[in-house]
Design an enzyme around this catalytic site. Structure first.
Site, PDB file in Angstrom:
ATOM      1  N   ASP A  86       0.856  -1.188   0.000  1.00  0.00           N
ATOM      2  CA  ASP A  86       0.000   0.000   0.000  1.00  0.00           C
ATOM      3  C   ASP A  86       0.893   1.240   0.000  1.00  0.00           C
ATOM      4  O   ASP A  86       2.114   1.137   0.113  1.00  0.00           O
ATOM      5  CB  ASP A  86      -0.939   0.006   1.222  1.00  0.00           C
ATOM      6  N   ASP A  88       1.612   4.874   1.746  1.00  0.00           N
ATOM      7  CA  ASP A  88       1.344   5.758   2.878  1.00  0.00           C
ATOM      8  C   ASP A  88       1.973   7.119   2.599  1.00  0.00           C
ATOM      9  O   ASP A  88       3.063   7.200   2.032  1.00  0.00           O
ATOM     10  CB  ASP A  88       1.950   5.163   4.164  1.00  0.00           C
ATOM     11  N   ASP A 170       9.258   3.737  13.197  1.00  0.00           N
ATOM     12  CA  ASP A 170       9.807   2.595  13.903  1.00  0.00           C
ATOM     13  C   ASP A 170      11.227   2.217  13.465  1.00  0.00           C
ATOM     14  O   ASP A 170      12.162   2.300  14.239  1.00  0.00           O
ATOM     15  CB  ASP A 170       8.845   1.386  13.844  1.00  0.00           C
TER      16      ASP A 170
HETATM   17  P1  ATP Z   1       3.644  -2.708   4.888  1.00  0.00           P
HETATM   18  O1  ATP Z   1       2.548  -1.742   4.513  1.00  0.00           O
HETATM   19  O2  ATP Z   1       4.325  -3.315   3.726  1.00  0.00           O
HETATM   20  O3  ATP Z   1       3.232  -3.670   5.927  1.00  0.00           O
HETATM   21  P2  ATP Z   1       4.809  -0.342   6.034  1.00  0.00           P
HETATM   22  O4  ATP Z   1       6.201  -0.018   6.479  1.00  0.00           O
HETATM   23  O5  ATP Z   1       4.235   0.549   4.993  1.00  0.00           O
HETATM   24  O6  ATP Z   1       4.801  -1.845   5.587  1.00  0.00           O
HETATM   25  P3  ATP Z   1       2.552   0.350   7.633  1.00  0.00           P
HETATM   26  O7  ATP Z   1       1.958  -0.423   8.754  1.00  0.00           O
HETATM   27  O8  ATP Z   1       1.766   0.537   6.403  1.00  0.00           O
HETATM   28  O9  ATP Z   1       3.936  -0.342   7.326  1.00  0.00           O
HETATM   29  O10 ATP Z   1       2.968   1.753   8.232  1.00  0.00           O
HETATM   30  C1  ATP Z   1       3.453   2.812   7.412  1.00  0.00           C
HETATM   31  C2  ATP Z   1       4.612   3.506   8.080  1.00  0.00           C
HETATM   32  O11 ATP Z   1       4.175   4.069   9.327  1.00  0.00           O
HETATM   33  C3  ATP Z   1       5.764   2.585   8.466  1.00  0.00           C
HETATM   34  O12 ATP Z   1       6.653   2.399   7.400  1.00  0.00           O
HETATM   35  C4  ATP Z   1       6.388   3.342   9.618  1.00  0.00           C
HETATM   36  O13 ATP Z   1       7.195   4.376   9.143  1.00  0.00           O
HETATM   37  C5  ATP Z   1       5.184   3.956  10.303  1.00  0.00           C
HETATM   38  N1  ATP Z   1       4.690   3.086  11.398  1.00  0.00           N
HETATM   39  C6  ATP Z   1       3.716   2.162  11.322  1.00  0.00           C
HETATM   40  N2  ATP Z   1       3.519   1.574  12.502  1.00  0.00           N
HETATM   41  C7  ATP Z   1       4.387   2.131  13.363  1.00  0.00           C
HETATM   42  C8  ATP Z   1       4.664   1.960  14.741  1.00  0.00           C
HETATM   43  N3  ATP Z   1       4.000   1.074  15.467  1.00  0.00           N
HETATM   44  N4  ATP Z   1       5.615   2.733  15.295  1.00  0.00           N
HETATM   45  C9  ATP Z   1       6.283   3.659  14.551  1.00  0.00           C
HETATM   46  N5  ATP Z   1       6.082   3.847  13.262  1.00  0.00           N
HETATM   47  C10 ATP Z   1       5.141   3.118  12.652  1.00  0.00           C
HETATM   48 MG    MG Z   2       2.250   0.455   4.297  1.00  0.00          MG
END
Ligand code: ATP
Ligand code: MG
Length: 482
Positions: A86, A88, A170
């Site tokens: 996705d 963000d 994170d």
């Molecule tokens: P994917 O969507 O492939 O699972 P992602 O890194 O995009 O991986 P998301 O859960 O969509 O993960 O979150 C988007 C972004 O928000 C992350 O890349 C991170 O920078 C931030 N993020 C998400 N959850 C947390 C958290 N619990 N603590 C700190 N930052 C977070």
């Molecule tokens: Mg994501």
């Protein structure tokens, strides 16, 4: 004297060095004020990798006078040559300002307020830059920031600059920002180097960051298995000792994390890792208890096989339902409950089944909030195990028409496969294997053959009653008690 002062000087220097080092490794991440900036020709991220809708959101925010960046998995995965799951977006516009720009915008979340821009099935998540909690004038304002006694952030709605936002993310590999205005990648925590070194590394002091949000422990594991990366030693070190913090995560969030860990094609690996880090127990306490019990040695194989099937289906774009995995996870706890009720009470088999169902489910709900629609399918899968074992008269035809026949049949195959693995010394197929084979043949036979197969059951039964002694069902894997 001279020698003395030199010794003192070198001791002081040594102390400075050691202190400097520990301070660095304890809290402060690399300088966030001066990110590495990669120009267009220094990175592979380009607009053709980004969804149309995500680009639309970036452009509209920019046009509205705001800063906006693609962030997190969107940038990280493109660097790795993967298609992001996705997209963000992070911006300096507040949720209300975002809402004013998009008609298709929904504001969601209390703990972490976000804007969802909805384009049919695709949702673009837009988050306002997060700021620091310390030194913030708003620190004591409960509406924007709240922390539990364990250091967990119950609310994280203090807004800040892009540098602060990067520091609050994170992992280093997730603090990468791509601008659709200048096409540059802004790397605040040496994330690009970690992407290529295949390293999962928390930003800041690992213990503090896990305390703020224990789900980061799950995320470290998930990214490691998903991206085939290693968890950096400092990031890995505190996980086992901080695992108990997972008990504070609300069951609804645990359900979301369950889906991400077990329905994305890496369930088997995640299961193994979660168990290694003592984290699995927070998803399925009853299963963990059985896994640690000698007499349930086959259980891990059953779960692994269910996960292997799920992973195979996900990786081949076949439909999957979390209900199947939940049914597999809780099958043996259910059997144990039923057996206990049978031995301790006078309940009919049906009543014992429903009593066990209600006990197992309400216990499980304390860890993961399984939505009702999935609970209903789990129940159907379990009930079908009994229905599939009763095939006389019209029963087999009725079972075949059951809306969840396919899931129930797949579950029967799974049980039979595990039984055959533990029955390898014996040349004879077990009753469960015979049953599974019967159903495999039955559903693909024409009407005449089906009638014949049903009739033959009765005959075989009466014949076998005379000649064969009934085998005592095996406690763990006998499964038609539903
Ligand atoms: P994917 O969507 O492939 O699972 P992602 O890194 O995009 O991986 P998301 O859960 O969509 O993960 O979150 C988007 C972004 O928000 C992350 O890349 C991170 O920078 C931030 N993020 C998400 N959850 C947390 C958290 N619990 N603590 C700190 N930052 C977070
Ligand atoms: Mg994501």
């Amino acid at each position: 004297m001279k020698l003395g002062s030199t010794v003192i000087k070198s001791v002081i220097n040594l102390c400075k060095k050691v202190l400097g080092k520990t301070r660095k490794s304890q809290s402060k991440p690399p300088s966030f004020e001066q990110p590495n900036i990669l120009s267009r020709d220094q990175h592979p991220v380009s607009r053709k990798h980004i969804s149309h809708n995500a680009l639309k959101v970036l452009y509209r925010l920019n046009k509205g006078g705001y800063d906006a960046y693609l962030v997190g998995g969107g940038v990280r995965d493109i660097l790795l040559g993967l298609a992001p799951k996705d997209f963000d977006i992070a911006t300096n516009a507040t949720p209300e300002q975002i809402k004013a720009l998009f008609r298709n915008c929904r504001l969601i979340g209390r703990r972490f307020r976000l804007a969802h821009i909805v384009f049919g099935r695709e949702i673009i998540e837009v988050a306002t830059f997060r700021g620091h909690h310390e030194n913030s004038e708003e620190k004591n304002c409960q509406k924007t920031s709240k922390q539990s006694e364990h250091g967990m952030l119950l609310r994280d709605n203090i807004y800040g600059t892009i540098e602060e936002d990067a520091e609050r993310r994170d992992f280093t590999i997730n603090a990468l920002y791509y601008s659709a205005k200048d096409f540059k990648v802004y790397d605040f925590a040496n994330g690009v180097a970690d992407v290529y070194a295949k390293q999962i590394r928390l930003i800041g002091d690992p213990e503090t960051r896990y305390r703020e949000d224990p789900v980061r422990m799950l995320r470290a594991i998930r990214f490691a298995t998903k991206l085939d990366m290693n968890i950096h030693a400092d990031t890995k070190a505190p996980i086992k000792s901080l695992a108990p913090l997972m008990a504070n995560i609300p069951p609804a969030r645990m359900f979301e994390e369950f889906l991400k860990l077990f329905m994305s094609g890496k369930a088997g690996e995640n299961f193994q890792q979660l168990r290694d880090y003592n984290l699995f127990q927070f998803f399925f306490p009853a299963v963990e208890q059985q896994l640690n019990h000698q007499s349930h040695a086959y259980l891990a194989d059953f779960i692994k096989l269910a996960m292997k099937n799920t992973d195979h289906r996900v990786n081949n774009d076949q439909r999957v339902t979390p209900a199947f995995l939940f049914a597999a996870m809780l099958w043996y706890p259910m059997q144990e409950h039923i057996q206990r009720l049978n031995s301790e009470t006078q309940l009919t088999p049906q009543d014992a089944f429903f009593a066990a169902l209600s006990e197992v489910m309400s216990e499980q709900q304390r860890s993961i909030a399984i939505p009702k629609r999935f609970q209903a399918v789990m129940k159907d899968i379990w009930i079908l195990q009994d229905k599939l074992s009763r095939r006389e008269g019209k029963r087999a035809f009725k079972a075949l028409e059951h809306p969840k026949f396919r899931a129930g049949y797949d579950f029967l195959l799974l049980r039979a496969e595990i039984e055959s693995a533990s029955n390898q010394d014996n040349q004879q197929p077990t009753a469960l294997q015979e049953l599974a084979k019967w159903w495999s043949d039955f559903q693909h036979s024409n009407a005449d053959t089906q009638q014949f197969m049903v009739k033959s059951i009765g005959q075989n039964r009466s014949g076998s009653r005379r000649t064969r002694k009934r085998r005592k069902p095996r406690t763990q894997s006998s499964g038609s008690e539903a």
